[in-house]
Design a protein around this motif. Sequence first.
Motif, PDB file in Angstrom:
ATOM      1  N   LEU A 177      57.332  46.347  34.298  1.00  0.00           N
ATOM      2  CA  LEU A 177      56.201  45.589  34.833  1.00  0.00           C
ATOM      3  C   LEU A 177      56.205  45.606  36.365  1.00  0.00           C
ATOM      4  CD1 LEU A 177      56.150  42.504  32.432  1.00  0.00           C
ATOM      5  CD2 LEU A 177      54.710  44.545  32.360  1.00  0.00           C
ATOM      6  N   ARG A 178      57.396  45.583  36.957  1.00  0.00           N
ATOM      7  CA  ARG A 178      57.487  45.648  38.420  1.00  0.00           C
ATOM      8  C   ARG A 178      56.952  46.985  38.927  1.00  0.00           C
ATOM      9  NH1 ARG A 178      62.219  44.323  38.503  1.00  0.00           N
ATOM     10  NH2 ARG A 178      61.858  42.067  38.700  1.00  0.00           N
TER      11      ARG A 178
ATOM     12  N   PHE B 163      49.938  49.213  41.342  1.00  0.00           N
ATOM     13  CA  PHE B 163      48.666  48.527  41.611  1.00  0.00           C
ATOM     14  C   PHE B 163      48.504  48.272  43.106  1.00  0.00           C
ATOM     15  CE2 PHE B 163      46.135  44.709  42.221  1.00  0.00           C
ATOM     16  CZ  PHE B 163      45.043  44.916  41.405  1.00  0.00           C
ATOM     17  N   GLU B 164      49.567  47.793  43.751  1.00  0.00           N
ATOM     18  CA  GLU B 164      49.488  47.493  45.180  1.00  0.00           C
ATOM     19  C   GLU B 164      49.279  48.748  46.010  1.00  0.00           C
ATOM     20  OE1 GLU B 164      53.069  45.390  46.002  1.00  0.00           O
ATOM     21  OE2 GLU B 164      52.295  43.449  45.293  1.00  0.00           O
ATOM     22  N   SER B 165      49.993  49.844  45.632  1.00  0.00           N
ATOM     23  CA  SER B 165      49.846  51.076  46.410  1.00  0.00           C
ATOM     24  C   SER B 165      48.465  51.711  46.212  1.00  0.00           C
ATOM     25  CB  SER B 165      50.933  52.073  46.004  1.00  0.00           C
ATOM     26  OG  SER B 165      50.795  52.436  44.638  1.00  0.00           O
ATOM     27  N   THR B 166      47.860  51.478  45.079  1.00  0.00           N
ATOM     28  CA  THR B 166      46.549  52.074  44.798  1.00  0.00           C
ATOM     29  C   THR B 166      45.399  51.257  45.391  1.00  0.00           C
ATOM     30  OG1 THR B 166      47.401  53.011  42.742  1.00  0.00           O
ATOM     31  CG2 THR B 166      45.013  52.891  42.973  1.00  0.00           C
ATOM     32  N   THR B 167      45.482  49.938  45.240  1.00  0.00           N
ATOM     33  CA  THR B 167      44.371  49.078  45.661  1.00  0.00           C
ATOM     34  C   THR B 167      44.577  48.444  47.029  1.00  0.00           C
ATOM     35  OG1 THR B 167      45.353  47.125  44.604  1.00  0.00           O
ATOM     36  CG2 THR B 167      43.930  48.527  43.245  1.00  0.00           C
TER      37      THR B 167
ATOM     38  N   CYS C 205      49.900  42.220  44.029  1.00  0.00           N
ATOM     39  CA  CYS C 205      50.047  41.994  42.586  1.00  0.00           C
ATOM     40  C   CYS C 205      51.368  41.256  42.392  1.00  0.00           C
ATOM     41  CB  CYS C 205      50.053  43.321  41.823  1.00  0.00           C
ATOM     42  SG  CYS C 205      50.217  43.123  40.021  1.00  0.00           S
ATOM     43  N   THR C 206      51.289  39.982  42.036  1.00  0.00           N
ATOM     44  CA  THR C 206      52.465  39.123  41.927  1.00  0.00           C
ATOM     45  C   THR C 206      53.033  39.182  40.515  1.00  0.00           C
ATOM     46  OG1 THR C 206      51.490  37.639  43.572  1.00  0.00           O
ATOM     47  CG2 THR C 206      53.335  36.787  42.266  1.00  0.00           C
ATOM     48  N   LEU C 207      54.350  39.351  40.430  1.00  0.00           N
ATOM     49  CA  LEU C 207      55.035  39.373  39.134  1.00  0.00           C
ATOM     50  C   LEU C 207      55.942  38.163  39.032  1.00  0.00           C
ATOM     51  CD1 LEU C 207      55.886  40.725  36.458  1.00  0.00           C
ATOM     52  CD2 LEU C 207      57.633  41.968  37.761  1.00  0.00           C
ATOM     53  N   ARG C 208      55.787  37.388  37.967  1.00  0.00           N
ATOM     54  CA  ARG C 208      56.638  36.219  37.714  1.00  0.00           C
ATOM     55  C   ARG C 208      57.269  36.374  36.332  1.00  0.00           C
ATOM     56  NH1 ARG C 208      51.797  33.198  39.303  1.00  0.00           N
ATOM     57  NH2 ARG C 208      51.869  32.764  41.562  1.00  0.00           N
TER      58      ARG C 208
ATOM     59  N   SER D  36      40.143  42.598  44.139  1.00  0.00           N
ATOM     60  CA  SER D  36      40.728  41.351  43.651  1.00  0.00           C
ATOM     61  C   SER D  36      42.242  41.527  43.461  1.00  0.00           C
ATOM     62  CB  SER D  36      40.073  40.940  42.335  1.00  0.00           C
ATOM     63  OG  SER D  36      40.712  39.799  41.791  1.00  0.00           O
ATOM     64  N   PRO D  37      43.056  40.544  43.890  1.00  0.00           N
ATOM     65  CA  PRO D  37      44.495  40.604  43.598  1.00  0.00           C
ATOM     66  C   PRO D  37      44.743  40.285  42.130  1.00  0.00           C
ATOM     67  CG  PRO D  37      43.979  38.550  44.684  1.00  0.00           C
ATOM     68  CD  PRO D  37      42.702  39.352  44.674  1.00  0.00           C
ATOM     69  N   ALA D  38      45.965  40.521  41.695  1.00  0.00           N
ATOM     70  CA  ALA D  38      46.313  40.284  40.292  1.00  0.00           C
ATOM     71  C   ALA D  38      47.649  39.559  40.212  1.00  0.00           C
ATOM     72  CB  ALA D  38      46.377  41.603  39.525  1.00  0.00           C
ATOM     73  N   THR D  39      47.838  38.867  39.117  1.00  0.00           N
ATOM     74  CA  THR D  39      49.099  38.160  38.850  1.00  0.00           C
ATOM     75  C   THR D  39      49.555  38.500  37.441  1.00  0.00           C
ATOM     76  OG1 THR D  39      48.465  36.324  40.302  1.00  0.00           O
ATOM     77  CG2 THR D  39      50.238  35.922  38.730  1.00  0.00           C
ATOM     78  N   VAL D  40      50.804  38.903  37.320  1.00  0.00           N
ATOM     79  CA  VAL D  40      51.389  39.238  36.019  1.00  0.00           C
ATOM     80  C   VAL D  40      52.504  38.240  35.749  1.00  0.00           C
ATOM     81  CG1 VAL D  40      52.563  40.983  34.641  1.00  0.00           C
ATOM     82  CG2 VAL D  40      50.846  41.675  36.327  1.00  0.00           C
ATOM     83  N   GLU D  41      52.413  37.514  34.637  1.00  0.00           N
ATOM     84  CA  GLU D  41      53.425  36.525  34.261  1.00  0.00           C
ATOM     85  C   GLU D  41      54.025  36.922  32.914  1.00  0.00           C
ATOM     86  OE1 GLU D  41      52.262  32.332  34.876  1.00  0.00           O
ATOM     87  OE2 GLU D  41      50.328  33.156  35.516  1.00  0.00           O
ATOM     88  N   LEU D  42      55.348  36.982  32.882  1.00  0.00           N
ATOM     89  CA  LEU D  42      56.081  37.306  31.649  1.00  0.00           C
ATOM     90  C   LEU D  42      57.015  36.151  31.335  1.00  0.00           C
ATOM     91  CD1 LEU D  42      56.874  39.374  29.433  1.00  0.00           C
ATOM     92  CD2 LEU D  42      58.637  40.205  31.010  1.00  0.00           C
ATOM     93  N   GLU D  43      56.879  35.614  30.130  1.00  0.00           N
ATOM     94  CA  GLU D  43      57.692  34.460  29.726  1.00  0.00           C
ATOM     95  C   GLU D  43      58.469  34.804  28.457  1.00  0.00           C
ATOM     96  OE1 GLU D  43      57.157  29.792  28.286  1.00  0.00           O
ATOM     97  OE2 GLU D  43      55.431  30.938  29.024  1.00  0.00           O
ATOM     98  N   PHE D  44      59.816  34.737  28.574  1.00  0.00           N
ATOM     99  CA  PHE D  44      60.686  34.935  27.421  1.00  0.00           C
ATOM    100  C   PHE D  44      60.957  33.582  26.779  1.00  0.00           C
ATOM    101  CE2 PHE D  44      61.678  38.661  30.003  1.00  0.00           C
ATOM    102  CZ  PHE D  44      61.735  39.666  29.046  1.00  0.00           C
ATOM    103  N   GLY D  45      60.507  33.413  25.542  1.00  0.00           N
ATOM    104  CA  GLY D  45      60.780  32.194  24.802  1.00  0.00           C
ATOM    105  C   GLY D  45      61.594  32.494  23.563  1.00  0.00           C
ATOM    106  N   PRO D  46      62.144  31.468  22.915  1.00  0.00           N
ATOM    107  CA  PRO D  46      62.948  31.716  21.702  1.00  0.00           C
ATOM    108  C   PRO D  46      62.156  32.383  20.583  1.00  0.00           C
ATOM    109  CG  PRO D  46      63.363  29.512  22.574  1.00  0.00           C
ATOM    110  CD  PRO D  46      62.185  30.063  23.337  1.00  0.00           C
ATOM    111  N   PRO D  47      60.953  31.847  20.229  1.00  0.00           N
ATOM    112  CA  PRO D  47      60.257  32.521  19.126  1.00  0.00           C
ATOM    113  C   PRO D  47      59.246  33.555  19.584  1.00  0.00           C
ATOM    114  CG  PRO D  47      59.272  30.374  19.498  1.00  0.00           C
ATOM    115  CD  PRO D  47      60.308  30.576  20.568  1.00  0.00           C
TER     116      PRO D  47
END
Length: 422
Positions: A305-306, A312-316, A320-323, A357-368
């Motif tokens: 994802l990084r 994305f940043e190099s193209t646009t 693009c924030t990754l969390r 437009s900027p973008a934000t990518v959020e990835l959340e690891f949960g138990p289920p």
Amino acid sequence: MREPSRIVPTALRLGTIVLLAGAQMTATPAPGLTGTSLAITLMTIALAGALATVLLLSIRRTERPVARRRAVNPPAALRRSRLHDLPLWKALRRPASPVWNPSREEPQAGDHAPAEGHRPVLVFGVPVALIALGLAVILSIALGSLSRGGAAIAVLLICVSLAVTRFPMRQALPIGVLAVVGLVVAGAIAGNPAQDLPLILSNCLIFLLSYAAKQRRATRAAQAREAVLAERARIAREIHDILAHSLSAQLVHLEGAKLLLRAERSAEALERVTHARDLAKSGLEEARRAVAALREDPPALPEALRTLAEDFESTTHHPCTLRVSGPERRLPPETELALVRTAQEALTNVRRHAPGSPATVELEFGPPWCELRVTNPASAEKGSPGGGYGLVGMRERAELLGGTLSAGEHDGGFLVHLKVPS
């Protein structure tokens, strides 16, 4: 030259015969030429001969068929050329050619039959090696009753284990029953039927342990084959989806460009050709990533994802924030692939439909669950119209994994939310 994997079992079986002969020389009574000693001598020779017969037949079945298969297999270059002639996804989905397993006396479903002239030697439909093992069991019991050495008992246990590991259950079970009945009869003749009870229990335990080990090896081999076929199917589906989506979209744009050129609308035709070129470049990059998956292990999900965010940043030239939240861990390959492809499709849609437009990518690891969110605010610039099938394909991937995908307006922007089991 024999392979090391075949030299070790052969050396162990030869060592069993040598140890049997050496141990009997020190047993009481020792082999001789008169009376009981003569009977021990003859039984020892017969037992060594039975074990040698099993050894020779096992060498015959494990080495010669391998040489025959090598002789009839086409050269590696020819095999590669045949696969090269097939469409890529068909070549990948071809199951691995099953090979006859010489450790089984009879080929099972899915095995190639052994080469003609190298089939197991049968007498009245019974393999000679099985007859030799039965004879060795009887002789080892008789020899153990006459002498006070432990070599005959060890040979008995080895014979029972060999019968289970080398033959189907319907052929190995009579050997186990023969060993138990023989010990009971030997104890009855000696006047103490319970004296061999520990040895009877030991035979039963060896039989069950050998069978469990055989089943475990077969299960692991089956799981390995299924994993290989599943991975091939996954990669084939991925390449097929890439080519089908990219090429079909290119055909649509090129056909539209042809019609526009006939109508002398060159500006619009040029725009269509430009779109087709962009699709070709995008499809080529995705195909390269899919082919790279055949050669090496894919990177971890946050790293993948990084990389998308940096592209994305190099193209646009927009951030693009990754969390990433939750305990990071590896997920099944198909789950990680769905998450990466969804993020890739969502960022591509931001570039096309919300330029600037900027973008934000959020990835959340949960138990289920593992959740992915890609958001972007509304753009003042006009983007290209929608109507593609990218998110539809991603939604289908999510449903196959037991997850969900939603996409729509959210807080004045746009949100793509993927939720899959982890």
